[in-house]
Design a protein around this motif. Structure first.
Motif, PDB file in Angstrom:
ATOM      1  N   ILE A  72      29.280  40.941  42.578  1.00  0.00           N
ATOM      2  CA  ILE A  72      30.371  40.360  43.107  1.00  0.00           C
ATOM      3  C   ILE A  72      30.335  38.783  43.370  1.00  0.00           C
ATOM      4  O   ILE A  72      29.451  38.515  43.729  1.00  0.00           O
ATOM      5  N   PRO A  90      30.872  35.167  44.228  1.00  0.00           N
ATOM      6  CA  PRO A  90      31.227  34.437  45.614  1.00  0.00           C
ATOM      7  C   PRO A  90      32.623  33.895  45.748  1.00  0.00           C
ATOM      8  O   PRO A  90      33.120  33.647  44.730  1.00  0.00           O
ATOM      9  N   LEU A  91      33.187  33.472  46.923  1.00  0.00           N
ATOM     10  CA  LEU A  91      34.305  33.101  46.908  1.00  0.00           C
ATOM     11  C   LEU A  91      34.575  31.668  46.185  1.00  0.00           C
ATOM     12  O   LEU A  91      35.745  31.375  45.925  1.00  0.00           O
ATOM     13  N   LYS A  93      30.788  43.883  49.811  1.00  0.00           N
ATOM     14  CA  LYS A  93      29.966  44.831  49.071  1.00  0.00           C
ATOM     15  C   LYS A  93      30.358  46.062  49.484  1.00  0.00           C
ATOM     16  O   LYS A  93      30.510  47.125  48.562  1.00  0.00           O
ATOM     17  N   ASN A 148      31.605  33.167  52.470  1.00  0.00           N
ATOM     18  CA  ASN A 148      32.601  34.017  51.469  1.00  0.00           C
ATOM     19  C   ASN A 148      33.701  34.395  52.200  1.00  0.00           C
ATOM     20  O   ASN A 148      34.438  33.828  53.076  1.00  0.00           O
ATOM     21  N   THR A 159      30.786  38.996  50.836  1.00  0.00           N
ATOM     22  CA  THR A 159      31.854  39.077  49.639  1.00  0.00           C
ATOM     23  C   THR A 159      32.389  40.138  49.648  1.00  0.00           C
ATOM     24  O   THR A 159      33.436  40.483  48.732  1.00  0.00           O
ATOM     25  N   GLY A 175      25.535  40.694  45.584  1.00  0.00           N
ATOM     26  CA  GLY A 175      26.432  39.647  46.262  1.00  0.00           C
ATOM     27  C   GLY A 175      26.182  38.986  47.445  1.00  0.00           C
ATOM     28  O   GLY A 175      25.317  39.643  48.254  1.00  0.00           O
ATOM     29  N   HIS A 230      22.004  41.156  49.344  1.00  0.00           N
ATOM     30  CA  HIS A 230      22.209  39.846  48.776  1.00  0.00           C
ATOM     31  C   HIS A 230      21.208  39.073  48.533  1.00  0.00           C
ATOM     32  O   HIS A 230      21.075  37.967  47.966  1.00  0.00           O
TER      33      HIS A 230
END
Length: 456
Positions: free
Chosen positions: A314, A316-317, A180, A362, A178, A174, A287
């Motif tokens: 995960i 991203p936002l 993790k 994020n 984010t 991710g 990442h």
């Protein structure tokens, strides 16, 4: 134990999907009488919308419906929420389609007409296949620190809950910010190791010369400055979980030593010949695209497969924008107390700005924006102007290396031309570049020297 001490067992939620209202009603009656909680949708499209907002534990759908059919609905559900079982209702003529769908992950099918006993038998069998930990996902606080209402994120958490039951190594991928480490901690909390240590180390934050000692420990006198024995993080986590953050930044030489630890399940401190047996669970995160790093010769393929027994990604936002209002309000509540501010919330326009922003940093960037807004706010509501300004400031910190380099070059060229009042020869000499190279830089950044003279 008296009746007041008893708590009702949680109802098991089923979504039924059919464009025939009579069949929907009949299915609802049969399932509710067996103590299931039933939601219904009269089309596949409505079912997809329901699943995106609220997670059932089982879906029962007719195959033939107006618009999107049951097979297409199953494929959409299975693609986005692969852990959600689907049972198909089918006529005899469509059995081959249902069998093909089972090869792709459909839980089962029922031929119409069917009786209640057969229906309930299939449903009970579906719930038996759902791991016990997921039959009542609301129990426990293993994931309490992860704030989300996103179906995509919920699916990641469902997989994490399943993974937590064993000891398989997990790789979490991710972007920066984010969450993790939060997910790694949640897996630890849900595991049988939860009462033992959770030890985290950022492989990118510790100098290479110290990383081996920090991970594996050292003996007194092993190197200059080693004035006493040091156990190291792996020994500190015995019985628990080791979280290796930014594993993609671990030096190659150390990767081979980590591989040996993973293979032999024992560690040898620096300067020692004695090995220490290890009982730890490894969760790593990055990442980076480790497959690209392998091709580039920066990451070992053998350790990649050791660490990546199970992979969790995960989002991203920007791909879970439904979480932005929830997270923003959570951070506002937390930070208002921290700074002793009486702020009631965000204006509608401010919330829209938050929802629409790109968020390259994020959740961490969102928290920073909310914190700056709280600190600078002088009213009871955070305004859109304040949010916009803080987003702009934060965005400046999350530009790419290439973009940052280009900005620096452009600013540098303009400043040096101002000093020389637009004289390219002098500017080139000051910058220690020849005139040809300097002119190429001016062309690259579309800077006209004669216009620089007119700047204040």
């Amino acid at each position: 134990m008296n009746s007041t001490q008893l708590t009702a067992a949680p109802k098991r939620k089923i979504l039924i999907v059919d464009d025939d209202p009579d069949l929907l009603r009949l299915l609802s009656i049969r399932l509710e009488s067996a103590n299931f909680e039933v939601e219904s949708a009269d089309s596949a499209e409505a079912a997809i919308k329901f699943v995106s907002m609220e997670r059932p534990q089982l879906v029962i759908t007719d195959m033939r419906m107006q618009g999107m059919d049951g097979i297409a609905l199953f494929e959409r559900i299975h693609r986005s929420v692969p852990t959600l079982p689907v049972i198909m209702l089918t006529a005899h003529g469509t059995i081959p389609d249902a069998v093909n769908a089972m090869q792709r992950g459909l839980f089962g099918y029922l031929t119409k007409p069917f009786d209640s006993a057969v229906l309930l038998e299939h449903v009970e069998r579906a719930f038996q296949f759902i791991p016990a930990a997921l039959r009542n996902p609301e129990t426990g606080d293993w994931r309490a620190d992860i704030i989300t209402q996103s179906p995509v994120m919920e699916d990641v958490l469902t997989k994490a809950r399943l993974v937590a039951e064993g000891d398989a190594s997990v790789l979490i991928r991710g972007g920066s910010g984010t969450g993790k480490e939060l997910l790694a901690h949640a897996i630890h909390n849900a595991s049988h190791r939860s009462q033992r240590p959770f030890v985290a180390i950022n492989c990118a934050a510790i100098p290479e010369l110290l990383l081996e000692s920090e991970l594996f420990g050292h003996t007194k006198g092993a190197f200059t400055g080693a004035v006493r024995d040091h156990k190291g993080l792996f020994q500190s986590a015995i019985g628990g979980t080791v979280f290796l953050d930014e594993i993609g930044d671990m030096p190659l030489a150390l990767q081979s030593k980590l591989l040996r630890v993973l293979q032999e399940k024992q560690v040898t401190p620096v300067g020692s010949t004695q090995t220490v047996p290890l009982d730890v669970r490894i969760i790593s995160a990055t990442h980076r695209d480790l497959k690209e790093e392998i091709v580039a010769g920066k990451f070992r393929e053998d350790i990649y497969y050791r660490l990546n027994v199970v992979e969790l990604v995960i989002p991203p936002l920007s791909e879970r924008r439904e979480d932005i209002p929830l997270l923003s309000k959570y951070f506002l509540s937390m930070l208002s107390g921290k700074y002793n501010r009486k702020i009631n919330g965000f204006s509608p326009d401010a919330m829209n700005k938050l929802i629409e922003a790109p968020w390259p940093g994020n959740v961490r960037q969102l928290q920073n924006v909310v914190e700056q807004s709280v600190v600078l706010c002088t009213t009871s509501l955070i305004s859109s102007v304040l949010v916009q300004n803080t987003i702009h400031i934060e965005a400046e910190m999350f530009v790419s290396l290439e973009e940052g380099k280009n900005r620096f070059e452009r600013d540098y060229l303009i400043r040096i031309l101002k000093i020389t009042e637009g004289n390219v020869t002098q500017a080139a000499k000051l910058s220690k570049r020849n005139r040809t190279e300097f002119y190429k830089l001016l062309q690259k950044h579309q800077i006209t020297p004669s216009l620089i003279r007119q700047l204040p």
